[in-house]
Design a protein around this motif. Sequence first.
Motif, PDB file in Angstrom:
ATOM      1  N   HIS A  92      42.826  24.253  22.416  1.00  0.00           N
ATOM      2  CA  HIS A  92      42.505  25.081  23.329  1.00  0.00           C
ATOM      3  C   HIS A  92      41.534  26.390  22.655  1.00  0.00           C
ATOM      4  CE1 HIS A  92      43.881  28.238  26.401  1.00  0.00           C
ATOM      5  NE2 HIS A  92      42.846  27.979  26.622  1.00  0.00           N
ATOM      6  N   VAL A  93      40.393  26.624  23.016  1.00  0.00           N
ATOM      7  CA  VAL A  93      39.890  28.117  22.808  1.00  0.00           C
ATOM      8  C   VAL A  93      39.694  28.969  23.807  1.00  0.00           C
ATOM      9  CG1 VAL A  93      37.568  28.857  22.148  1.00  0.00           C
ATOM     10  CG2 VAL A  93      38.479  26.606  21.156  1.00  0.00           C
ATOM     11  N   ILE A  94      40.422  30.183  23.129  1.00  0.00           N
ATOM     12  CA  ILE A  94      40.298  31.360  24.136  1.00  0.00           C
ATOM     13  C   ILE A  94      39.366  32.428  23.466  1.00  0.00           C
ATOM     14  CG2 ILE A  94      41.629  33.563  24.808  1.00  0.00           C
ATOM     15  CD1 ILE A  94      44.151  31.709  24.704  1.00  0.00           C
ATOM     16  N   PHE A  95      38.377  32.920  24.360  1.00  0.00           N
ATOM     17  CA  PHE A  95      37.179  33.924  24.095  1.00  0.00           C
ATOM     18  C   PHE A  95      37.279  34.879  24.490  1.00  0.00           C
ATOM     19  CE2 PHE A  95      32.718  35.071  24.710  1.00  0.00           C
ATOM     20  CZ  PHE A  95      32.456  35.735  23.449  1.00  0.00           C
ATOM     21  N   VAL A  96      37.602  36.154  23.852  1.00  0.00           N
ATOM     22  CA  VAL A  96      37.500  37.471  24.499  1.00  0.00           C
ATOM     23  C   VAL A  96      36.002  38.032  24.433  1.00  0.00           C
ATOM     24  CG1 VAL A  96      38.474  39.807  24.182  1.00  0.00           C
ATOM     25  CG2 VAL A  96      39.579  37.628  23.016  1.00  0.00           C
ATOM     26  N   SER A  97      35.666  38.315  25.700  1.00  0.00           N
ATOM     27  CA  SER A  97      34.435  38.900  26.135  1.00  0.00           C
ATOM     28  C   SER A  97      34.596  40.274  26.519  1.00  0.00           C
ATOM     29  CB  SER A  97      33.797  37.930  27.022  1.00  0.00           C
ATOM     30  OG  SER A  97      32.341  38.220  27.075  1.00  0.00           O
ATOM     31  N   ILE A  98      33.451  40.754  27.359  1.00  0.00           N
ATOM     32  CA  ILE A  98      33.338  42.161  27.875  1.00  0.00           C
ATOM     33  C   ILE A  98      33.024  41.928  29.293  1.00  0.00           C
ATOM     34  CG2 ILE A  98      32.248  44.492  27.546  1.00  0.00           C
ATOM     35  CD1 ILE A  98      31.528  43.413  24.745  1.00  0.00           C
TER      36      ILE A  98
END
Length: 253
Positions: A92-98
């Motif tokens: 599982h990949v969790i990406f933190v964006s804006i």
Amino acid sequence: MKRILVTGSTGTLGRTVVALLQSRGAEVNTLSRRPGRASHQGDLVTGAGLDAALDGVGTVVHCASDTRAQGKTDVPGTRHLLDAAARAGHPHVIFVSIVGVDRIPYPYYRVKLEVEGMVEAYGGTILRATQFHDFVLSGARLAARLPFVPAPDVPVQPVSTDDVADRIVELVDAPPAPGRVADLGGPEVLHAPDVFRSYLQAVGSRRRVVPVRLPGAVFRAFRQGHHLTPAGASSGERWSSFLDTLSGTPAGR
């Protein structure tokens, strides 16, 4: 909780995420280009070391971003990370964006939006957050170096990195949620000039703040509040509480 890889583990958010995960007993792999700064030496830009860093990993928290170069290496770096993740069994990949990357035509935001598309195609999770307290603080400190203090005439919704890290850990613990989850913002929407004034007051400076309204589509989008998420406001740390930790810090330092 399976082993977790945190990219950008030496950055503002990454350090906080790693500390929180470890405090909860998680096995955490960290990644850095520089030897000795993380559990694994690797380079997102070239892909070197990623297979070893992903060995046995069940979740990836992708915090890394080339902010100094406006995200110049973010797309190839994410591509290498996702390719390596696919080889490692598709964790599982969790990406933190804006918040607002799809509505504000700022070059760095366009990069973040492109990365979001890559993560979504992989089947990962995207969490957008508003500007961190630390980011707003750095802007105030930079402006405070001048004889008068220019402040963008826009609203802001600063959020604590601790609150963002808490939300990330919730996502790590929960079943994978492909796509974009609810945006996360700070508990209050403020006026940037007022934020700068409160910083100056906290550090004992009496310099004058001058609101600045800049032309162009980017600042028009900021003035319209496309980087805000009132509906996603957290109940966490307020800007004033964050400032309490800065008492005695000289302005412009």
